[in-house]
Design a protein around this motif. Structure first.
Motif, PDB file in Angstrom:
ATOM      1  N   THR A 119     -28.404  80.770  -7.830  1.00 48.84           N
ATOM      2  CA  THR A 119     -27.533  81.753  -7.687  1.00 48.84           C
ATOM      3  C   THR A 119     -26.496  81.852  -9.149  1.00 48.84           C
ATOM      4  N   TYR A 120     -26.568  83.087  -9.988  1.00 50.67           N
ATOM      5  CA  TYR A 120     -26.186  82.994 -11.363  1.00 50.67           C
ATOM      6  C   TYR A 120     -24.711  83.015 -11.125  1.00 50.67           C
ATOM      7  N   GLU A 121     -24.122  83.995 -10.390  1.00 48.12           N
ATOM      8  CA  GLU A 121     -22.551  84.209 -10.346  1.00 48.12           C
ATOM      9  C   GLU A 121     -21.976  82.769  -9.935  1.00 48.12           C
ATOM     10  N   ARG A 122     -22.730  82.094  -9.198  1.00 47.92           N
ATOM     11  CA  ARG A 122     -21.738  80.823  -8.767  1.00 47.92           C
ATOM     12  C   ARG A 122     -21.823  79.899 -10.048  1.00 47.92           C
ATOM     13  N   TYR A 124     -22.297  80.872 -13.256  1.00 45.50           N
ATOM     14  CA  TYR A 124     -21.421  81.204 -14.217  1.00 45.50           C
ATOM     15  C   TYR A 124     -19.924  81.189 -13.955  1.00 45.50           C
ATOM     16  N   THR A 125     -19.578  81.279 -12.962  1.00 44.46           N
ATOM     17  CA  THR A 125     -18.079  80.931 -12.418  1.00 44.46           C
ATOM     18  C   THR A 125     -17.698  79.706 -12.751  1.00 44.46           C
ATOM     19  N   THR A 127     -19.196  77.332 -14.622  1.00 45.56           N
ATOM     20  CA  THR A 127     -19.460  77.244 -16.219  1.00 45.56           C
ATOM     21  C   THR A 127     -18.134  77.537 -16.853  1.00 45.56           C
ATOM     22  N   ASN A 154     -27.480  77.960 -19.451  1.00 50.52           N
ATOM     23  CA  ASN A 154     -27.003  78.995 -18.637  1.00 50.52           C
ATOM     24  C   ASN A 154     -26.168  80.097 -19.481  1.00 50.52           C
ATOM     25  N   GLN A 159     -26.108  89.179 -23.420  1.00 52.89           N
ATOM     26  CA  GLN A 159     -25.168  89.645 -22.665  1.00 52.89           C
ATOM     27  C   GLN A 159     -24.334  88.853 -21.943  1.00 52.89           C
ATOM     28  N   GLN A 160     -24.758  87.267 -21.587  1.00 55.28           N
ATOM     29  CA  GLN A 160     -23.996  86.333 -21.157  1.00 55.28           C
ATOM     30  C   GLN A 160     -22.887  86.036 -22.038  1.00 55.28           C
ATOM     31  N   ARG A 163     -20.006  88.607 -21.836  1.00 58.88           N
ATOM     32  CA  ARG A 163     -19.393  88.453 -20.674  1.00 58.88           C
ATOM     33  C   ARG A 163     -18.548  87.606 -20.758  1.00 58.88           C
ATOM     34  N   ASP A 167     -14.253  87.498 -20.772  1.00 61.05           N
ATOM     35  CA  ASP A 167     -13.353  86.929 -19.845  1.00 61.05           C
ATOM     36  C   ASP A 167     -12.655  85.810 -20.402  1.00 61.05           C
TER      37      ASP A 167
END
Length: 264
Positions: A119-122, A124-125, A127, A154, A159-160, A163, A167
């Motif tokens: 799951t990328y959101e987990r 990413y957070t 990371t 990751n 785009q990554q 983002r 942040d």
């Protein structure tokens, strides 16, 4: 700008890498601190720090090479944020950063390590949290530390990258356009990354390949150098070729030195 050559082109001994850099007529190095390269022995930093510092310093001095940047592999991977992983990663980082501080290196990057297919959101957070932690540890050692946005991790897409920098707007990074060019991106689309760069890695690349010849992939490098000049960039520009990517890195280093020197 400070022109350096990464020790990355020589997977073997630091002695061989320093000789190759000097033979290319350059006397500043971007030091690869990744265990597979064999240039810096992380285990010896833990068990015999004075001896490892002496070995590295004397090798650099013997070839009149000044270390000006470094590229680190810090484990465990950034998406691991359990207490054990946090403690281990901080310990690994501090051993490397102690060395960098004592060598006088002020800017360094770290490799985000391999991609996690979950799951990328987990991911990413976690990371982002790990990057914040490492930047703070870098500040403890007076080293500006930031990630290298890297293909097959990751943090591989534009785009990554956008983002992440939204942040963490104060984050400084190592900018290496080859990781985006090989994915088929236009060099012009990477320009927003330049404003966050604390040092720059350059290698000729093309869509579908991370490393090619200067004759085939030199124009994006010229574009980057022109944009850096427009920004009055005063940091390190490192020629960073890989030892086994379909071309002879040693002959290409000479061509890269000629190309980059046109803009210095």
């Amino acid at each position: 700008m400070i022109l350096a050559i990464s020790t990355s082109a020589w997977s073997g001994t630091l002695e061989e890498a320093c000789k190759g850099i000097a033979d290319a007529g350059v006397h500043s190095a971007d030091l690869i601190c990744i265990e597979n390269w064999g240039h810096v022995d992380r285990r010896r930093l833990e068990t015999d720090y004075a001896g490892e510092l002496s070995r590295i310093s004397s090798t650099l001095a013997r070839h009149e090479i000044r270390p000006v940047a470094a590229n680190l592999a810090i484990e465990p991977a950034l998406f691991k944020t359990d207490d054990t992983s946090l403690g281990t990663r901080a310990e690994v980082a501090r051993h490397y950063l102690r060395l960098l501080r004592d060598l006088g290196i002020k800017a360094a990057s770290f490799y985000p390590r391999y991609k996690q297919e979950t799951t990328y959101e987990r991911v990413y957070t976690a990371t982002v949290s790990s990057i914040r932690h490492l930047v703070d540890i870098g500040n403890e050692h007076d080293v500006e530390l930031g990630p290298e946005l890297h293909f097959a991790t990751n943090l591989e897409t534009l785009q990554q990258a956008a983002r992440l920098l939204s942040d963490l707007p104060d984050l400084r990074i190592a900018f290496d356009p080859s990781h985006f060019i090989c994915q088929g991106n236009r060099i012009e689309d990477t320009e927003f990354l330049l404003d966050h760069a604390h040092h720059v890695h350059l290698r000729p690349a093309a869509s579908g390949t991370l490393q090619t010849t200067v004759s085939a992939g030199g124009e994006p490098i010229r574009w980057v150098m022109r944009r850096l000049a427009e920004r009055d960039y005063s940091g390190v520009v490192s020629i960073e070729l890989l030892p086994e990517e379909g071309v002879d890195p040693r002959s290409e280093i000479d061509a890269m030195v000629r190309l980059v020197s046109e803009f210095l």
